[in-house]
Design a protein around this motif. Structure first.
Motif, PDB file in Angstrom:
ATOM      1  N   ASP A  85       9.912 -53.597 -33.751  1.00 10.82           N
ATOM      2  CA  ASP A  85      10.512 -52.719 -34.759  1.00 10.82           C
ATOM      3  C   ASP A  85       9.546 -51.588 -35.089  1.00 10.82           C
ATOM      4  OD1 ASP A  85      12.789 -54.369 -34.980  1.00 10.82           O
ATOM      5  OD2 ASP A  85      11.798 -55.642 -36.464  1.00 10.82           O
ATOM      6  N   ARG A  86      10.098 -50.405 -35.340  1.00 11.53           N
ATOM      7  CA  ARG A  86       9.282 -49.267 -35.779  1.00 11.53           C
ATOM      8  C   ARG A  86       9.330 -49.166 -37.293  1.00 11.53           C
ATOM      9  NH1 ARG A  86      11.537 -44.061 -32.957  1.00 11.53           N
ATOM     10  NH2 ARG A  86       9.746 -43.081 -34.005  1.00 11.53           N
ATOM     11  N   PRO A  87       8.207 -48.838 -37.918  1.00  9.96           N
ATOM     12  CA  PRO A  87       8.234 -48.616 -39.368  1.00  9.96           C
ATOM     13  C   PRO A  87       9.241 -47.513 -39.702  1.00  9.96           C
ATOM     14  CG  PRO A  87       5.982 -48.709 -38.560  1.00  9.96           C
ATOM     15  CD  PRO A  87       6.868 -48.670 -37.350  1.00  9.96           C
ATOM     16  N   GLY A  88      10.110 -47.772 -40.659  1.00 13.65           N
ATOM     17  CA  GLY A  88      11.093 -46.775 -41.043  1.00 13.65           C
ATOM     18  C   GLY A  88      12.388 -46.858 -40.268  1.00 13.65           C
ATOM     19  N   GLY A  89      12.459 -47.744 -39.281  1.00 14.04           N
ATOM     20  CA  GLY A  89      13.699 -47.925 -38.529  1.00 14.04           C
ATOM     21  C   GLY A  89      13.552 -47.560 -37.068  1.00 14.04           C
ATOM     22  N   ASP A 156      10.379 -44.854 -27.460  1.00 17.32           N
ATOM     23  CA  ASP A 156      10.714 -45.017 -28.868  1.00 17.32           C
ATOM     24  C   ASP A 156      12.189 -44.705 -29.074  1.00 17.32           C
ATOM     25  OD1 ASP A 156       8.176 -45.756 -29.675  1.00 17.32           O
ATOM     26  OD2 ASP A 156       7.544 -43.698 -30.085  1.00 17.32           O
ATOM     27  N   ASP A 158      15.473 -44.461 -32.039  1.00 12.63           N
ATOM     28  CA  ASP A 158      15.794 -44.399 -33.456  1.00 12.63           C
ATOM     29  C   ASP A 158      16.705 -45.566 -33.821  1.00 12.63           C
ATOM     30  OD1 ASP A 158      18.440 -43.776 -32.781  1.00 12.63           O
ATOM     31  OD2 ASP A 158      18.208 -41.626 -33.171  1.00 12.63           O
ATOM     32  N   ASP A 159      17.181 -45.617 -35.070  1.00 20.67           N
ATOM     33  CA  ASP A 159      17.925 -46.797 -35.516  1.00 20.67           C
ATOM     34  C   ASP A 159      19.325 -46.882 -34.927  1.00 20.67           C
ATOM     35  OD1 ASP A 159      19.050 -44.738 -36.956  1.00 20.67           O
ATOM     36  OD2 ASP A 159      18.540 -45.532 -38.916  1.00 20.67           O
TER      37      ASP A 159
END
Length: 482
Positions: A85-89, A156, A158-159
Motif C-alpha cells: 500500500d502507498r501512503p495516502g492511497g 506506482d 493510484d487508488d
C-alpha cells in the motif's frame, strides 16, 4: 494441455472409467510433430556454464520480500512479486522478472537454439522447454532462498489502479517463498494471504475494472486440459481460472502495457498486437449464445456479455471457449524508427508487449532489453536491433507450433477417450456452422469434447447427437444428429 491439480473444475470425465484396461500413449503426438526430447550437448554445456554478465549494473534489492506464484510443481519461475500500500492511497508493485539476457550471450549456443524453438511447448505427458533445465529451472529461475539476477519493474498505482510512475532496472533479488494458485486462493479465502501478496486482490480487481471500462475482452477462459491424476488415471476437463489467477495476470498485463508505452514513446520496440474482431465474428458468436444459456442484450458489447457470465455453468464455459474467436489474429509488430499506425491489442484494449516470461518465451528477452535501455536513456543493444526485423515471423512460427501441439494433444486424447463409445448418444450444443460444408461444430458438456457433426442443426440449439467416429489413428471424432 498440461499437468494440473484437481479442483476448480467445470467438467470432469474420469477416463479410467472407460479406458481402465490400457494406459494413454502420447508418443505418437511427439513423433508426428517431430518434437525434440533433448538439447544438443553443446547447448547443455553452454547453459551449465552460464554466468551473470551484468553484475556491475545491478541494484541490491534483496531487502524486498518477494514471493512467486505458479502452477504446482513449476520450476521455471519467471516472475516474483511484492505488493505494498502507498501512503495516502494506491499501491506500489515490485515485479521481478528473470534476467535471461544476462545469462545467454547473443549468438551463443543457447541463444541459437532458443531462436529455433521460440517458446516452451506443453504436452499432457511433458514439455519441450525453451532453455535447458539447468538454466530455465536453475540459474535463471527465481527459486526461493537464493540470490538471482532479475529485471525489476517498479510501478506506482493510484487508488483506482491507474499507473502513476514506472521504473525498470537490473537488480539482484531473493524470493522468500513459492506458492501455487490453489494454495494462494485458499489463503485469500481464509483471510490470511502472505504479506507480500496481501494487496493482490484489491489491485487485481481495480485493474479488472479499468480493463472493462476500456472494453478489454477478458475471457477467464476455462482451458480444455488433459490431466493425469495422482492415482495414474487420466481426465480431460474444462478447468476454470481461479480468481487469484486473474488478479495475478493483471500484474503481467500491467507490466506489458508499461513496456509498450516505453517502446512507443522511444520509437523502437516489439509489441504483441491483435486486431479488433470483425462484425461477422461477433454476429456468429451472438447467434450461438441462446443455445448455451447466454443472455446478450441489444446494444451490449462482447466484453460486457462475457464479464457477466457465470463461469461455473458448463454451458457458459462452452460459450467462453467459442468467444476465443474474438481474439484470433494475434501477432507481433516490430519497429525501429517510425511507430506503426496500429499498435493496439483488442484483448487488452491498449498497446501491450510480452516482457514477463523470458524463460518460456523468446521475444520477452529482446523486448526487455529495449525497455531497460530506453528507461536509462541509452541506445538498445546492437544484437537486439539486428534481430528485430526477423523476430515477428520467428515468434509467429513458434506460436503456430504451440497451437498445433495443443490441438493435436487434445484431439488424440478425445479420440482415445471416446473410441469405445461409438453409437452412444450425447446431449450437445450446436455452436458453429461450416460455411462451406453441410457440417456443424458441437460441444459436449461431459466429457469436455468439441467435434464436428454432420448436418446443420439450428445454431445455438441443444440436440441429441450420436457418436459415429472416434479414430485414434487419424485423431478424428465425429457425430451425427440422433
Amino acid at each position: 494441455p498440461r499437468t494440473a491439480p484437481d479442483g476448480a473444475l467445470l467438467v470432469t470425465t474420469d477416463v479410467h472409467r472407460h479406458r481402465h484396461h490400457r494406459d494413454l500413449d502420447l508418443s505418437p503426438v511427439w513423433d508426428d510433430l517431430d518434437l525434440p526430447r533433448r538439447f544438443p550437448d553443446e547447448v547443455e554445456a553452454a547453459a551449465a556454464a552460464a554466468r551473470d554478465e551484468r553484475t556491475a549494473e545491478r541494484r541490491d534489492a534483496t531487502d524486498i520480500a518477494f514471493i512467486t506464484v505458479d502452477p504446482p510443481g513449476a520450476m521455471d519461475l519467471d516472475q516474483a512479486l511484492h505488493l505494498a500500500d502507498r501512503p495516502g492511497g494506491g499501491w506500489t508493485v515490485h515485479y521481478a522478472i528473470a534476467d535471461v539476457a544476462a545469462l545467454v550471450p547473443p549468438e551463443g549456443p543457447v541463444d541459437v537454439e532458443a531462436r529455433h524453438r521460440g517458446e516452451t511447448l506443453y504436452l499432457p505427458d511433458g514439455r519441450v522447454p525453451l532453455h535447458p533445465p539447468v538454466l530455465g529451472e536453475g540459474s535463471a529461475s527465481l527459486l526461493p532462498d537464493v540470490d538471482r539476477p532479475a529485471v525489476l519493474w517498479t510501478i506506482d498505482l493510484d487508488d483506482t489502479g491507474a499507473t502513476d510512475r514506472i521504473a525498470v532496472e537490473r537488480a539482484v533479488v531473493r524470493s522468500r517463498s513459492r506458492h501455487d494458485y490453489d494454495e494462494l486462493q485458499a489463503a485469500f479465502d481464509a483471510g490470511t494471504p502472505p504479506e507480500p501478496a496481501a494487496p493482490l486482490r484489491a489491485i487485481g480487481e481495480a485493474r479488472q475494472a479499468l480493463a472493462r471500462e476500456r472494453g478489454a475482452i477478458e475471457l477467464g477462459l476455462p482451458s480444455q486440459e488433459v490431466v493425469r491424476r495422482d492415482d495414474g488415471s487420466w481426465t480431460i476437463e474444462h478447468r476454470l481460472t481461479l480468481p487469484v489467477e486473474g488478479w495475478n495476470a493483471q500484474l503481467s498485463l500491467l507490466t506489458g502495457m508499461a513496456a509498450a508505452r516505453l517502446m512507443i514513446d522511444g520509437g523502437i520496440g516489439l509489441l504483441r498486437t491483435l486486431p479488433t474482431p470483425d462484425k461477422g465474428t461477433v454476429r456468429r458468436l451472438r447467434r450461438a449464445a441462446p443455445g448455451l444459456g447466454v443472455d446478450w442484450p441489444d446494444g451490449a458489447a462482447p466484453s460486457d456479455v462475457i464479464a457477466d457470465l457465470d463461469h461455473h455453468d458448463p454451458r457458459h464455459a462452452a460459450f467462453l471457449d467459442r468467444a476465443a474467436t474474438l481474439l484470433r489474429g494475434a501477432g507481433y509488430t516490430a519497429f525501429d524508427g517510425e511507430v506503426p499506425a496500429d499498435t493496439g491489442h483488442a484483448g487488452v484494449a491498449n498497446p501491450y508487449a510480452h516482457v514477463t516470461a523470458p524463460i518460456r518465451r523468446l521475444g520477452d528477452r529482446f523486448a526487455t532489453e529495449i525497455c531497460l535501455a530506453l528507461h536509462a536513456g541509452t541506445a538498445p543493444p546492437g544484437w537486439v536491433r539486428a534481430a528485430l526485423a526477423d523476430l515477428p515471423e520467428v515468434l509467429q512460427a513458434s506460436g503456430r507450433r504451440a497451437n498445433a501441439v495443443e490441438r493435436t494433444s487434445v484431439d488424440h486424447v478425445e479420440a482415445w477417450l471416446l473410441s469405445d463409445r461409438i453409437g452412444e448418444v450425447f446431449e450437445v450444443a450446436v455452436i458453429d456452422h461450416d460455411d462451406d460444408r453441410d457440417r456443424s461444430t458441437v460441444v459436449l458438456d461431459d466429457p469436455a469434447v468439441e467435434a464436428p457433426c454432420n448436418g446443420r442443426p439450428p445454431l445455438g440449439a441443444r440436440i441429441d447427437a450420436r457418436l459415429i467416429e472416434a479414430d485414434l489413428a487419424t485423431r478424428r471424432v465425429r457425430f451425427e444428429p440422433a
